[in-house]
Design an enzyme around this catalytic site. Sequence first.
Site, PDB file in Angstrom:
ATOM      1  N   LYS A 252      -6.058   1.059   4.150  1.00  0.00           N
ATOM      2  CA  LYS A 252      -5.602   1.864   3.462  1.00  0.00           C
ATOM      3  C   LYS A 252      -6.161   2.761   3.780  1.00  0.00           C
ATOM      4  O   LYS A 252      -7.522   4.163   3.590  1.00  0.00           O
ATOM      5  CB  LYS A 252      -5.747   2.103   1.679  1.00  0.00           C
ATOM      6  CG  LYS A 252      -5.870   2.378   0.135  1.00  0.00           C
ATOM      7  CD  LYS A 252      -6.532   2.842  -0.683  1.00  0.00           C
ATOM      8  CE  LYS A 252      -5.430   2.931  -1.851  1.00  0.00           C
ATOM      9  NZ  LYS A 252      -5.200   4.440  -1.433  1.00  0.00           N
ATOM     10  N   ARG A 257       1.234   9.383   0.191  1.00  0.00           N
ATOM     11  CA  ARG A 257       2.537   8.435   0.541  1.00  0.00           C
ATOM     12  C   ARG A 257       4.048   8.569   1.041  1.00  0.00           C
ATOM     13  O   ARG A 257       4.109   9.691   0.406  1.00  0.00           O
ATOM     14  CB  ARG A 257       2.673   7.460  -0.764  1.00  0.00           C
ATOM     15  CG  ARG A 257       3.412   6.711  -1.232  1.00  0.00           C
ATOM     16  CD  ARG A 257       2.748   5.204  -0.409  1.00  0.00           C
ATOM     17  NE  ARG A 257       4.028   3.436  -0.718  1.00  0.00           N
ATOM     18  CZ  ARG A 257       3.437   2.903  -1.762  1.00  0.00           C
ATOM     19  NH1 ARG A 257       2.613   2.961  -2.513  1.00  0.00           N
ATOM     20  NH2 ARG A 257       4.021   2.132  -1.750  1.00  0.00           N
ATOM     21  N   ARG A 272       5.407  10.056  -2.789  1.00  0.00           N
ATOM     22  CA  ARG A 272       5.624   9.077  -3.877  1.00  0.00           C
ATOM     23  C   ARG A 272       6.172   9.263  -5.245  1.00  0.00           C
ATOM     24  O   ARG A 272       6.876   8.452  -5.656  1.00  0.00           O
ATOM     25  CB  ARG A 272       3.519   8.973  -4.641  1.00  0.00           C
ATOM     26  CG  ARG A 272       2.788   8.134  -5.140  1.00  0.00           C
ATOM     27  CD  ARG A 272       1.992   7.274  -5.298  1.00  0.00           C
ATOM     28  NE  ARG A 272       2.340   7.130  -7.083  1.00  0.00           N
ATOM     29  CZ  ARG A 272       1.029   6.247  -7.190  1.00  0.00           C
ATOM     30  NH1 ARG A 272      -0.254   5.842  -6.170  1.00  0.00           N
ATOM     31  NH2 ARG A 272      -0.082   5.984  -8.316  1.00  0.00           N
ATOM     32  N   GLU A 301       2.181   5.817   5.248  1.00  0.00           N
ATOM     33  CA  GLU A 301       1.499   6.742   4.315  1.00  0.00           C
ATOM     34  C   GLU A 301       1.534   8.190   6.130  1.00  0.00           C
ATOM     35  O   GLU A 301       2.040   7.818   6.960  1.00  0.00           O
ATOM     36  CB  GLU A 301       0.269   6.578   4.756  1.00  0.00           C
ATOM     37  CG  GLU A 301       0.219   5.687   3.625  1.00  0.00           C
ATOM     38  CD  GLU A 301      -0.930   6.240   2.009  1.00  0.00           C
ATOM     39  OE1 GLU A 301      -1.139   7.849   3.023  1.00  0.00           O
ATOM     40  OE2 GLU A 301      -0.775   6.184   1.077  1.00  0.00           O
ATOM     41  N   PHE A 346       3.780   0.467   6.467  1.00  0.00           N
ATOM     42  CA  PHE A 346       2.932  -0.714   6.621  1.00  0.00           C
ATOM     43  C   PHE A 346       3.869  -1.087   5.725  1.00  0.00           C
ATOM     44  O   PHE A 346       3.869  -2.638   5.312  1.00  0.00           O
ATOM     45  CB  PHE A 346       1.978  -0.705   5.615  1.00  0.00           C
ATOM     46  CG  PHE A 346       2.398   0.109   4.053  1.00  0.00           C
ATOM     47  CD1 PHE A 346       3.030   0.364   3.005  1.00  0.00           C
ATOM     48  CD2 PHE A 346       1.405   1.732   4.291  1.00  0.00           C
ATOM     49  CE1 PHE A 346       2.909   0.596   2.121  1.00  0.00           C
ATOM     50  CE2 PHE A 346       2.212   2.181   2.832  1.00  0.00           C
ATOM     51  CZ  PHE A 346       2.755   2.169   1.788  1.00  0.00           C
ATOM     52  N   ARG A 421       3.272  -1.924 -10.350  1.00  0.00           N
ATOM     53  CA  ARG A 421       1.439  -2.492  -9.748  1.00  0.00           C
ATOM     54  C   ARG A 421       2.049  -4.310 -10.372  1.00  0.00           C
ATOM     55  O   ARG A 421       1.352  -4.838 -10.913  1.00  0.00           O
ATOM     56  CB  ARG A 421       0.292  -1.424 -11.090  1.00  0.00           C
ATOM     57  CG  ARG A 421       0.758  -0.537 -10.985  1.00  0.00           C
ATOM     58  CD  ARG A 421      -0.806  -0.359 -11.126  1.00  0.00           C
ATOM     59  NE  ARG A 421      -0.649   1.339 -11.496  1.00  0.00           N
ATOM     60  CZ  ARG A 421      -1.289   1.774 -10.056  1.00  0.00           C
ATOM     61  NH1 ARG A 421      -1.585   1.311  -9.155  1.00  0.00           N
ATOM     62  NH2 ARG A 421      -1.202   3.634  -9.960  1.00  0.00           N
ATOM     63  N   LYS A 427      -5.374  -3.272  -4.291  1.00  0.00           N
ATOM     64  CA  LYS A 427      -6.111  -1.974  -2.992  1.00  0.00           C
ATOM     65  C   LYS A 427      -7.839  -2.646  -4.184  1.00  0.00           C
ATOM     66  O   LYS A 427      -8.429  -3.062  -4.867  1.00  0.00           O
ATOM     67  CB  LYS A 427      -5.908  -0.950  -3.901  1.00  0.00           C
ATOM     68  CG  LYS A 427      -5.609  -0.348  -5.823  1.00  0.00           C
ATOM     69  CD  LYS A 427      -5.497   0.874  -5.544  1.00  0.00           C
ATOM     70  CE  LYS A 427      -5.693   1.511  -7.197  1.00  0.00           C
ATOM     71  NZ  LYS A 427      -5.012   2.690  -6.994  1.00  0.00           N
TER      72      LYS A 427
END
Length: 555
Positions: A252, A257, A272, A301, A346, A421, A427
């Site tokens: 992470k 983002r 984001r 990221e 990712f 989510r 995370k």
Amino acid sequence: MLLAEVAATSDAVAATRSRLAKRAAIADLLRRVADGAGPAGTADGTDGPGDGGGRDGVEIAVAYLAGELRQRRTGLGWRSLRDLPTPAEEPSLTLTAVDAAFARMADLSGPGSATARQAEAAALFGAATAREQSLLAGLVSGELRQGALDSVVVDAVAEAAGVPADAVRRAVMLAGATGPVARAALTAGGPEAATDALATFRLTVGRPVRPMLAQSAPDVGAALEKLGAGPGTDGGEADGDHPGTAVAVDVKLDGIRIQVHRDGDDVRVFTRSLDDITERVPEIVAATRALPARTLVLDGEALVVGPDGVPRPFQETAARSATQGERSAAEEAELAASLELSPFFFDALHVDGRDLLDEPLRDRLAVLDDLLADAAGPHAVRRLVTDEADAATAFFEGAVAEGQEGVVVKSLDTPYAAGRRGAGWVKVKPRHTLDLVVLAVEQGSGRRRGWLSNIWLGARDPDGGFVMLGKTFKGMTDEMLEWQTRRFRELETSADGYVVHVRPEQVVEIAFDGLQRSTRYPGGLALRFARVLRYRDDKTAAEADTIDAVRALAR
């Protein structure tokens, strides 16, 4: 529709803990807005002159009930809310009139804009009743805590339109916003037409989708348990008969983002929050153009990395994504030259005509790895695929030791659940805690009106006094709010109508994700993502953590 009707629904939503009741109240309001209900509503759902109903009213109502303004920035801050004009006795404001007023404020710039903005705000709040003023203040400050999260509003849209909630969620994911989807579904002319309208929302290269979000877990073992992964599907050790369930463990990164879209030479970069920052990040545009694909949508990221490969402090990365209008072109160029952003990807959502959203992560990663195999520079987020808890934990510890935020543990079987989510990503970050002292507290607004809410946090200075490190209203239950309102009134030394200053006696245990340099606070540091764990009545202010301890942690 009158703003007063939205305020009444907001009150009803805040008054119940039932998600079903919240959804029903919002759905009822949205039906009335879509029908053009209001002083000048029209029977066909189109907008009457200034009625605030119909198509435009749906988008405005959806935003307000989710606690947001449609305008990203209005230029108003909490100081603008300290001395509100006398409220109107009767409601007269329509949704479209309020939205237009905020739009005018957002468009103001240059000399004299602050004065003009205050005049607009005074006119708007002066035309609002006391209840409407409270709603507007909550929207401006971002503290409209009524329990109507966007997910509840999305479910309410589905109920009001008579369509499956999953269909609305998918359309919102692909549209990047709830408002346009609500407008399409609620003004289509019935459930069948609404279903057809929702189906028109598709992944489009160049239009950002809501990013998939991760749940949280306190450690890697808990993350694996959430995913139903790890050793042995029967709960025992992995063996030939019961192989472990493998997961992907991503580092992470402590960056911003980004979602990059490419269609030929046209590249767009979104944050984001779906802000377009393409013009501010030419190095990311260049890196994306260098990838061997004609069309793509990648999730990742961006961060500033030092010569040693270690991430630079987060605020250096954040400086590159700040509003460009705050700096001159020369300052922008100088900043870009000194703080070069590196993209790390990712996930792949689309590559060369192939939409990947509904494919399992293992397939998306195979496409991503193939795309990045020959890329110049390390553009892939480092990843471990394992079914061993010990290996995943060691990977996490190594990531933290090298200065990363932690890891994200991901199920290899899940599709890309954008904007939610979902249960597929978890995370894990190291949790830091400090015992700090409350220096002041701010009046609550919206659902917290009447309570003291946002607390100012200070570390003890061994030479005397306290050094402020930030503020937080996160983690407070209703019982805690009631208690702290009584407590801080007892400790009050002065008040200016919005901020109550208190004797520095109450210790509070604060969890936070990290520290960043700050020019705002005298200690030069600020807490990141601070939230209240508990008040410490077993500690005195003299036992609170010192600013020296905080600085040592920052190092």
